[in-house]
Design a protein around this motif. Structure first.
Motif, PDB file in Angstrom:
ATOM      1  N   GLU A 125       0.972  -1.062   0.373  1.00  9.52           N
ATOM      2  CA  GLU A 125       0.098  -0.001   0.324  1.00  9.52           C
ATOM      3  C   GLU A 125       0.458   1.471   0.307  1.00  9.52           C
ATOM      4  OE1 GLU A 125      -1.063   0.696   4.468  1.00  9.52           O
ATOM      5  OE2 GLU A 125      -2.090  -0.763   3.657  1.00  9.52           O
ATOM      6  N   TRP A 126       2.406   1.302   0.706  1.00 12.73           N
ATOM      7  CA  TRP A 126       3.320   2.079   0.820  1.00 12.73           C
ATOM      8  C   TRP A 126       3.193   3.146  -1.278  1.00 12.73           C
ATOM      9  CZ3 TRP A 126       7.036  -0.152   4.254  1.00 12.73           C
ATOM     10  CH2 TRP A 126       6.248   0.143   5.843  1.00 12.73           C
ATOM     11  N   LEU A 127       3.055   1.749  -1.802  1.00 15.89           N
ATOM     12  CA  LEU A 127       3.793   2.366  -3.830  1.00 15.89           C
ATOM     13  C   LEU A 127       2.260   3.277  -3.716  1.00 15.89           C
ATOM     14  CD1 LEU A 127       5.032  -1.005  -4.637  1.00 15.89           C
ATOM     15  CD2 LEU A 127       6.433   0.817  -4.535  1.00 15.89           C
ATOM     16  N   SER A 128       1.231   3.153  -3.667  1.00 15.00           N
ATOM     17  CA  SER A 128       0.282   3.773  -3.597  1.00 15.00           C
ATOM     18  C   SER A 128       0.173   5.551  -3.506  1.00 15.00           C
ATOM     19  CB  SER A 128      -1.363   2.823  -3.446  1.00 15.00           C
ATOM     20  OG  SER A 128      -1.375   3.264  -2.421  1.00 15.00           O
ATOM     21  N   ASP A 129       1.017   5.220  -2.781  1.00  6.37           N
ATOM     22  CA  ASP A 129       0.786   6.515  -1.827  1.00  6.37           C
ATOM     23  C   ASP A 129       2.298   7.191  -1.913  1.00  6.37           C
ATOM     24  OD1 ASP A 129      -1.652   6.525  -0.629  1.00  6.37           O
ATOM     25  OD2 ASP A 129      -0.740   4.739   1.252  1.00  6.37           O
ATOM     26  N   LEU A 130       2.895   6.397  -2.504  1.00  4.12           N
ATOM     27  CA  LEU A 130       4.259   7.211  -3.128  1.00  4.12           C
ATOM     28  C   LEU A 130       4.567   8.463  -3.688  1.00  4.12           C
ATOM     29  CD1 LEU A 130       7.126   6.386  -2.029  1.00  4.12           C
ATOM     30  CD2 LEU A 130       7.737   5.249  -4.583  1.00  4.12           C
ATOM     31  N   SER A 131       5.444   9.247  -3.268  1.00  3.18           N
ATOM     32  CA  SER A 131       5.522  10.881  -3.499  1.00  3.18           C
ATOM     33  C   SER A 131       7.282  10.630  -4.365  1.00  3.18           C
ATOM     34  CB  SER A 131       5.937  11.317  -2.919  1.00  3.18           C
ATOM     35  OG  SER A 131       5.895  13.058  -3.550  1.00  3.18           O
ATOM     36  N   ILE A 132       6.903  10.458  -6.002  1.00  2.00           N
ATOM     37  CA  ILE A 132       8.173   9.912  -6.631  1.00  2.00           C
ATOM     38  C   ILE A 132       8.613  11.492  -7.448  1.00  2.00           C
ATOM     39  CG2 ILE A 132       8.027   7.719  -7.242  1.00  2.00           C
ATOM     40  CD1 ILE A 132       7.071   8.910  -9.907  1.00  2.00           C
ATOM     41  N   GLU A 133       8.148  12.687  -6.407  1.00  2.00           N
ATOM     42  CA  GLU A 133       7.901  14.513  -7.067  1.00  2.00           C
ATOM     43  C   GLU A 133       9.274  14.558  -6.795  1.00  2.00           C
ATOM     44  OE1 GLU A 133       4.739  13.742  -5.604  1.00  2.00           O
ATOM     45  OE2 GLU A 133       4.189  13.576  -6.860  1.00  2.00           O
ATOM     46  N   GLU A 134       9.688  14.554  -6.088  1.00  2.00           N
ATOM     47  CA  GLU A 134      11.361  14.586  -5.033  1.00  2.00           C
ATOM     48  C   GLU A 134      12.286  13.424  -5.670  1.00  2.00           C
ATOM     49  OE1 GLU A 134      10.855  15.633  -2.475  1.00  2.00           O
ATOM     50  OE2 GLU A 134       9.394  17.784  -2.571  1.00  2.00           O
ATOM     51  N   SER A 135      12.023  13.018  -6.561  1.00  3.06           N
ATOM     52  CA  SER A 135      13.566  11.720  -6.345  1.00  3.06           C
ATOM     53  C   SER A 135      13.874  11.585  -8.478  1.00  3.06           C
ATOM     54  CB  SER A 135      12.551  10.497  -6.060  1.00  3.06           C
ATOM     55  OG  SER A 135      11.986  10.434  -7.223  1.00  3.06           O
ATOM     56  N   ASP A 136      14.238  10.621  -8.056  1.00  6.13           N
ATOM     57  CA  ASP A 136      16.004  10.635  -9.372  1.00  6.13           C
ATOM     58  C   ASP A 136      14.722  10.050 -10.354  1.00  6.13           C
ATOM     59  OD1 ASP A 136      17.179  12.412  -8.405  1.00  6.13           O
ATOM     60  OD2 ASP A 136      18.455  10.763  -8.033  1.00  6.13           O
TER      61      ASP A 136
END
Length: 155
Positions: A125-136
């Protein structure tokens, strides 16, 4: 009549639909159930039912908010401003521990990788809430590939 049966009837009667509301106080729910069915449910049982409902989270004593709507509300708010924002919006005293539990699901890629490396797994479930905006990473699939490469299980 069980709480679940009563809530289904409330939905059918178009009185209250938990799927469409943003938040609910257990006292209000108790009053609505009594008004409609003349059945006295106790707060303890209502709290247990709502606590087991995967769609809601308790952010204050006997005050539940839809997880989906809460995510939408908080998505552009920094973690340190969430408590103040919710207290002003709902006019309640937010339980900081309950809020932190909810916010822990809003993980960054770095937090997710760190947890996965330390524990050899992450929750799906953490994948659905993951914030990738500030990542590579450009999308969730790259993150999943990285997790598999590091032998971090998704459960």
């Amino acid at each position: 009549m069980t709480i679940e049966e009563a809530l289904i009837k409330l939905k059918d009667l178009k009185v209250l639909n938990l799927e469409e509301i943003e938040s609910i106080r257990l006292g209000s729910l108790k009053a609505t159930l009594f008004r409609e069915f003349n059945i006295e449910f106790n707060i303890k049982d209502l709290k247990e039912y709502m606590s087991n409902n995967k769609e809601f989270t308790e952010i204050s004593n006997n005050f539940f908010v839809s997880k989906i709507k809460l995510k939408e509300l908080l998505k552009n708010i920094s973690k340190n401003k969430c408590k103040e924002f919710l207290e002003n919006r709902y006019i309640i005293q937010v339980d900081e521990n309950k809020l932190l539990n909810f916010l822990s699901y809003r993980k960054t890629v770095d937090e997710l990788l760190k947890y996965g490396i330390e524990n050899s797994y992450i929750e799906e479930e953490w994948l659905s809430d993951l914030s990738i905006e500030e990542s590579d990473y450009t999308d969730i699939y790259e993150v999943i590939d990285e997790l598999m490469r590091r032998e971090i299980k998704i459960r």
